[in-house]
Design a protein around this motif. Structure first.
Motif, PDB file in Angstrom:
ATOM      1  N   GLU A 145      35.880  49.955  54.638  1.00 39.91           N
ATOM      2  CA  GLU A 145      35.279  51.033  55.423  1.00 39.91           C
ATOM      3  C   GLU A 145      35.784  51.011  56.861  1.00 39.91           C
ATOM      4  OE1 GLU A 145      30.945  53.148  56.167  1.00 39.91           O
ATOM      5  OE2 GLU A 145      31.013  51.102  55.383  1.00 39.91           O
ATOM      6  N   MET A 146      35.977  49.822  57.403  1.00 42.21           N
ATOM      7  CA  MET A 146      36.509  49.688  58.759  1.00 42.21           C
ATOM      8  C   MET A 146      37.899  50.311  58.855  1.00 42.21           C
ATOM      9  SD  MET A 146      37.120  46.111  60.857  1.00 42.21           S
ATOM     10  CE  MET A 146      35.379  45.762  61.069  1.00 42.21           C
ATOM     11  N   ALA A 147      38.730  50.070  57.835  1.00 43.45           N
ATOM     12  CA  ALA A 147      40.086  50.618  57.825  1.00 43.45           C
ATOM     13  C   ALA A 147      40.065  52.145  57.762  1.00 43.45           C
ATOM     14  CB  ALA A 147      40.866  50.052  56.640  1.00 43.45           C
ATOM     15  N   VAL A 148      39.269  52.700  56.855  1.00 47.14           N
ATOM     16  CA  VAL A 148      39.181  54.155  56.716  1.00 47.14           C
ATOM     17  C   VAL A 148      38.652  54.796  57.999  1.00 47.14           C
ATOM     18  CG1 VAL A 148      38.034  56.048  55.472  1.00 47.14           C
ATOM     19  CG2 VAL A 148      38.966  54.091  54.201  1.00 47.14           C
ATOM     20  N   ASP A 149      37.583  54.250  58.539  1.00 42.31           N
ATOM     21  CA  ASP A 149      36.991  54.789  59.773  1.00 42.31           C
ATOM     22  C   ASP A 149      38.000  54.799  60.909  1.00 42.31           C
ATOM     23  OD1 ASP A 149      34.564  55.359  58.695  1.00 42.31           O
ATOM     24  OD2 ASP A 149      33.531  53.596  59.484  1.00 42.31           O
ATOM     25  N   TYR A 150      38.726  53.708  61.036  1.00 42.95           N
ATOM     26  CA  TYR A 150      39.689  53.588  62.134  1.00 42.95           C
ATOM     27  C   TYR A 150      40.800  54.625  62.002  1.00 42.95           C
ATOM     28  CZ  TYR A 150      42.481  51.311  65.745  1.00 42.95           C
ATOM     29  OH  TYR A 150      43.190  51.047  66.897  1.00 42.95           O
ATOM     30  N   LEU A 151      41.289  54.811  60.787  1.00 39.92           N
ATOM     31  CA  LEU A 151      42.370  55.781  60.571  1.00 39.92           C
ATOM     32  C   LEU A 151      41.895  57.214  60.819  1.00 39.92           C
ATOM     33  CD1 LEU A 151      43.974  54.183  57.390  1.00 39.92           C
ATOM     34  CD2 LEU A 151      45.021  54.335  59.664  1.00 39.92           C
ATOM     35  N   ARG A 201      40.079  42.447  45.288  1.00 40.18           N
ATOM     36  CA  ARG A 201      40.909  43.634  45.074  1.00 40.18           C
ATOM     37  C   ARG A 201      40.049  44.822  44.658  1.00 40.18           C
ATOM     38  NH1 ARG A 201      46.028  42.589  41.340  1.00 40.18           N
ATOM     39  NH2 ARG A 201      46.124  40.848  42.816  1.00 40.18           N
ATOM     40  N   MET A 202      39.149  44.584  43.708  1.00 42.11           N
ATOM     41  CA  MET A 202      38.279  45.660  43.223  1.00 42.11           C
ATOM     42  C   MET A 202      37.290  46.095  44.302  1.00 42.11           C
ATOM     43  SD  MET A 202      39.501  46.346  40.318  1.00 42.11           S
ATOM     44  CE  MET A 202      38.280  47.601  39.941  1.00 42.11           C
ATOM     45  N   GLU A 203      36.741  45.139  45.051  1.00 49.41           N
ATOM     46  CA  GLU A 203      35.785  45.489  46.103  1.00 49.41           C
ATOM     47  C   GLU A 203      36.440  46.302  47.206  1.00 49.41           C
ATOM     48  OE1 GLU A 203      32.519  41.842  45.735  1.00 49.41           O
ATOM     49  OE2 GLU A 203      33.947  41.848  47.395  1.00 49.41           O
ATOM     50  N   ARG A 204      37.662  45.951  47.572  1.00 49.77           N
ATOM     51  CA  ARG A 204      38.353  46.710  48.618  1.00 49.77           C
ATOM     52  C   ARG A 204      38.684  48.119  48.138  1.00 49.77           C
ATOM     53  NH1 ARG A 204      42.177  41.591  50.629  1.00 49.77           N
ATOM     54  NH2 ARG A 204      40.358  40.280  51.115  1.00 49.77           N
ATOM     55  N   PHE A 205      39.060  48.245  46.869  1.00 48.17           N
ATOM     56  CA  PHE A 205      39.330  49.573  46.325  1.00 48.17           C
ATOM     57  C   PHE A 205      38.044  50.407  46.271  1.00 48.17           C
ATOM     58  CE2 PHE A 205      39.634  52.408  42.581  1.00 48.17           C
ATOM     59  CZ  PHE A 205      40.609  53.266  43.071  1.00 48.17           C
ATOM     60  N   GLU A 206      36.964  49.804  45.782  1.00 51.38           N
ATOM     61  CA  GLU A 206      35.689  50.527  45.715  1.00 51.38           C
ATOM     62  C   GLU A 206      35.203  50.895  47.114  1.00 51.38           C
ATOM     63  OE1 GLU A 206      32.925  48.155  43.500  1.00 51.38           O
ATOM     64  OE2 GLU A 206      34.310  47.943  41.804  1.00 51.38           O
ATOM     65  N   GLY A 207      35.379  49.979  48.056  1.00 47.76           N
ATOM     66  CA  GLY A 207      34.987  50.251  49.436  1.00 47.76           C
ATOM     67  C   GLY A 207      35.780  51.403  50.030  1.00 47.76           C
ATOM     68  N   PHE A 208      37.074  51.463  49.709  1.00 53.74           N
ATOM     69  CA  PHE A 208      37.941  52.551  50.170  1.00 53.74           C
ATOM     70  C   PHE A 208      37.466  53.885  49.600  1.00 53.74           C
ATOM     71  CE2 PHE A 208      41.613  55.266  49.061  1.00 53.74           C
ATOM     72  CZ  PHE A 208      42.117  55.519  50.333  1.00 53.74           C
ATOM     73  N   CYS A 209      37.201  53.913  48.298  1.00 55.64           N
ATOM     74  CA  CYS A 209      36.767  55.161  47.645  1.00 55.64           C
ATOM     75  C   CYS A 209      35.448  55.667  48.239  1.00 55.64           C
ATOM     76  CB  CYS A 209      36.616  54.947  46.141  1.00 55.64           C
ATOM     77  SG  CYS A 209      38.176  54.624  45.289  1.00 55.64           S
ATOM     78  N   LYS A 210      34.497  54.762  48.440  1.00 50.28           N
ATOM     79  CA  LYS A 210      33.193  55.141  48.985  1.00 50.28           C
ATOM     80  C   LYS A 210      33.327  55.652  50.418  1.00 50.28           C
ATOM     81  CE  LYS A 210      30.372  52.059  46.135  1.00 50.28           C
ATOM     82  NZ  LYS A 210      29.525  50.833  46.105  1.00 50.28           N
ATOM     83  N   ALA A 211      34.155  54.974  51.217  1.00 47.33           N
ATOM     84  CA  ALA A 211      34.331  55.385  52.608  1.00 47.33           C
ATOM     85  C   ALA A 211      35.008  56.748  52.699  1.00 47.33           C
ATOM     86  CB  ALA A 211      35.152  54.331  53.361  1.00 47.33           C
ATOM     87  N   MET A 212      35.995  56.996  51.829  1.00 46.64           N
ATOM     88  CA  MET A 212      36.681  58.294  51.824  1.00 46.64           C
ATOM     89  C   MET A 212      35.713  59.404  51.407  1.00 46.64           C
ATOM     90  SD  MET A 212      40.041  58.023  52.631  1.00 46.64           S
ATOM     91  CE  MET A 212      41.055  59.129  51.640  1.00 46.64           C
ATOM     92  N   LYS A 213      34.956  59.157  50.346  1.00 46.62           N
ATOM     93  CA  LYS A 213      33.988  60.151  49.858  1.00 46.62           C
ATOM     94  C   LYS A 213      32.931  60.447  50.919  1.00 46.62           C
ATOM     95  CE  LYS A 213      30.855  61.102  46.006  1.00 46.62           C
ATOM     96  NZ  LYS A 213      30.257  60.567  44.737  1.00 46.62           N
ATOM     97  N   LYS A 214      32.482  59.418  51.598  1.00 46.99           N
ATOM     98  CA  LYS A 214      31.466  59.557  52.642  1.00 46.99           C
ATOM     99  C   LYS A 214      31.941  60.480  53.751  1.00 46.99           C
ATOM    100  CE  LYS A 214      28.766  56.584  55.761  1.00 46.99           C
ATOM    101  NZ  LYS A 214      28.548  55.157  56.168  1.00 46.99           N
ATOM    102  N   ARG A 215      33.257  60.524  53.971  1.00 48.18           N
ATOM    103  CA  ARG A 215      33.816  61.356  55.044  1.00 48.18           C
ATOM    104  C   ARG A 215      34.455  62.632  54.523  1.00 48.18           C
ATOM    105  NH1 ARG A 215      33.046  56.546  55.481  1.00 48.18           N
ATOM    106  NH2 ARG A 215      32.393  55.522  57.405  1.00 48.18           N
ATOM    107  N   GLY A 216      34.160  62.965  53.259  1.00 44.33           N
ATOM    108  CA  GLY A 216      34.604  64.230  52.694  1.00 44.33           C
ATOM    109  C   GLY A 216      36.050  64.270  52.275  1.00 44.33           C
ATOM    110  N   LEU A 217      36.672  63.117  52.056  1.00 42.27           N
ATOM    111  CA  LEU A 217      38.074  63.058  51.634  1.00 42.27           C
ATOM    112  C   LEU A 217      38.165  62.630  50.178  1.00 42.27           C
ATOM    113  CD1 LEU A 217      39.645  61.320  54.767  1.00 42.27           C
ATOM    114  CD2 LEU A 217      39.686  63.759  54.199  1.00 42.27           C
TER     115      LEU A 217
END
Length: 338
Positions: free
Chosen positions: A168-174, A196-212
């Motif tokens: 989530e930190m990575a997505v937010d920063y970008l 690996r799975m947690e980082r992928f799931e975290g990425f998907c959730k963070a992107m969805k949360k921001r409408g991407l």
């Protein structure tokens, strides 16, 4: 040549054998400084070498911790190992390090070997498999700690990064820096690889949360050895990413190789952020924005937990310790005003 014994040391130092034994076991509470010096001089003069095997049998300890890592090339493993070795040294323990190469069969053989050597505890970066073996060790209350990963279905003290927070930190920063076509770059996703799975799931959730959206265009999976070629294919397509999130240091290496081979400029053409603060991050051009793991603190905690089990100080059920990621802002991401 006659073998030097503890009795010889005691005679030369003018103390009893039990006093020499206490000295060798670092029990100095009732021993004067002068006595310690005399024993040390006698040991050096005679060249006395303690019988480690006999001592371990008597004390029912080998003063040894076994550590099994999944990949020696990862920065995480080398830095955690440094902390583990330092903590073990404070306790007078030795460390045996084995590299499983992320192979469950090799991992099992190393566990068997270390147990045969009667190590006092294990610190393991598990492959995520060998569930039955680790469940048996847990049932036997053998001192055991997992680092970076866990084994599904096995409750063991575990020390790892808060992977969801890191993604989530990575997505937010970008997003904050104006990127809207963000792709995650990862080795092949496998269920047993927890981070690996947690980082992928975290990425998907963070992107969805921001409408991407998350789809085939912004999930790039390949083994590090062929990642550069996979990226070249992806970047020939019209809607290519303008930012990449690498989930570890080996994946980052593939991205940097790709950028060099294609003359893609960072951050003008492509923003890059990754998990693991590689040692060359602040001397590469451009200096690399990374999300660091508190590796030394993680290694220290793993050591503390295995020694707590050895000392039988652990109370309650096994615990999972998640450490917060640390953002290292540099220039592989364009400035906000660009």
């Amino acid at each position: 040549m006659k073998k030097v014994t503890m009795a010889d040391v005691a005679k030369l130092a003018n103390v009893s054998k039990s006093t020499v034994s206490q000295y060798l076991n670092q029990r100095y509470e009732y021993m004067s400084e002068e006595t310690r010096k005399r024993i040390a001089r006698a040991i050096e003069e005679l060249g006395y070498q303690p019988n480690v095997i006999a001592r371990s049998l008597k004390q029912k300890t080998t003063a040894t911790i076994g550590v099994i890592v999944f990949n020696m090339l990862h920065m995480l493993t080398t830095e955690v190992l440094h902390a583990v070795e330092e903590e073990c040294q404070k306790r007078g323990f030795h460390v045996i390090v084995c590299n499983s190469d992320d192979d469950p069969e090799k991992e099992k053989k190393y566990v068997d070997m270390l147990l045969a050597k009667q190590v006092d505890g294990l610190i393991v970066f598990p492959t995520g498999k060998n569930e039955e073996m680790y469940r048996h060790l847990a049932e036997e209350h053998f001192p055991l700690v997992f680092v970076d990963r866990m084994v599904p279905g096995v409750e063991i003290d575990s020390v790892l990064l808060d992977n969801f927070m890191a993604a989530e930190m990575a997505v937010d920063y970008l997003i904050t820096h104006g990127y809207d076509r963000i792709a995650i770059v990862t080795p092949p996703l496998v269920a047993h690889n927890v981070p690996r799975m947690e980082r992928f799931e975290g990425f998907c959730k963070a992107m969805k949360k921001r409408g991407l959206d998350v789809g085939d265009m912004n999930v790039i999976t390949a083994n590090p050895a062929v990642l550069s070629e996979e990226l070249k294919k992806r970047f020939t397509k019209p809607e290519r990413p303008n930012a990449l999130f690498a989930i570890n240091d080996l994946t980052l290496m593939g991205i940097l190789r790709f950028a060099k081979e294609t003359d893609i400029r960072m951050p003008e053409d492509l923003g890059v952020i990754n998990i693991d603060d590689v040692p060359f991050a602040d001397i590469y051009t451009p200096v690399l924005t990374t999300i660091a793991q508190p590796t030394f603190a993680m290694g220290k905690k793993a050591s503390e937990r295995v020694f707590a089990q050895i000392d039988q100080k652990r109370k309650g059920k096994p615990r999972v310790f998640r450490f917060p990621p640390i953002l290292k802002e540099r220039t592989s991401i364009r400035r906000k005003d660009k």
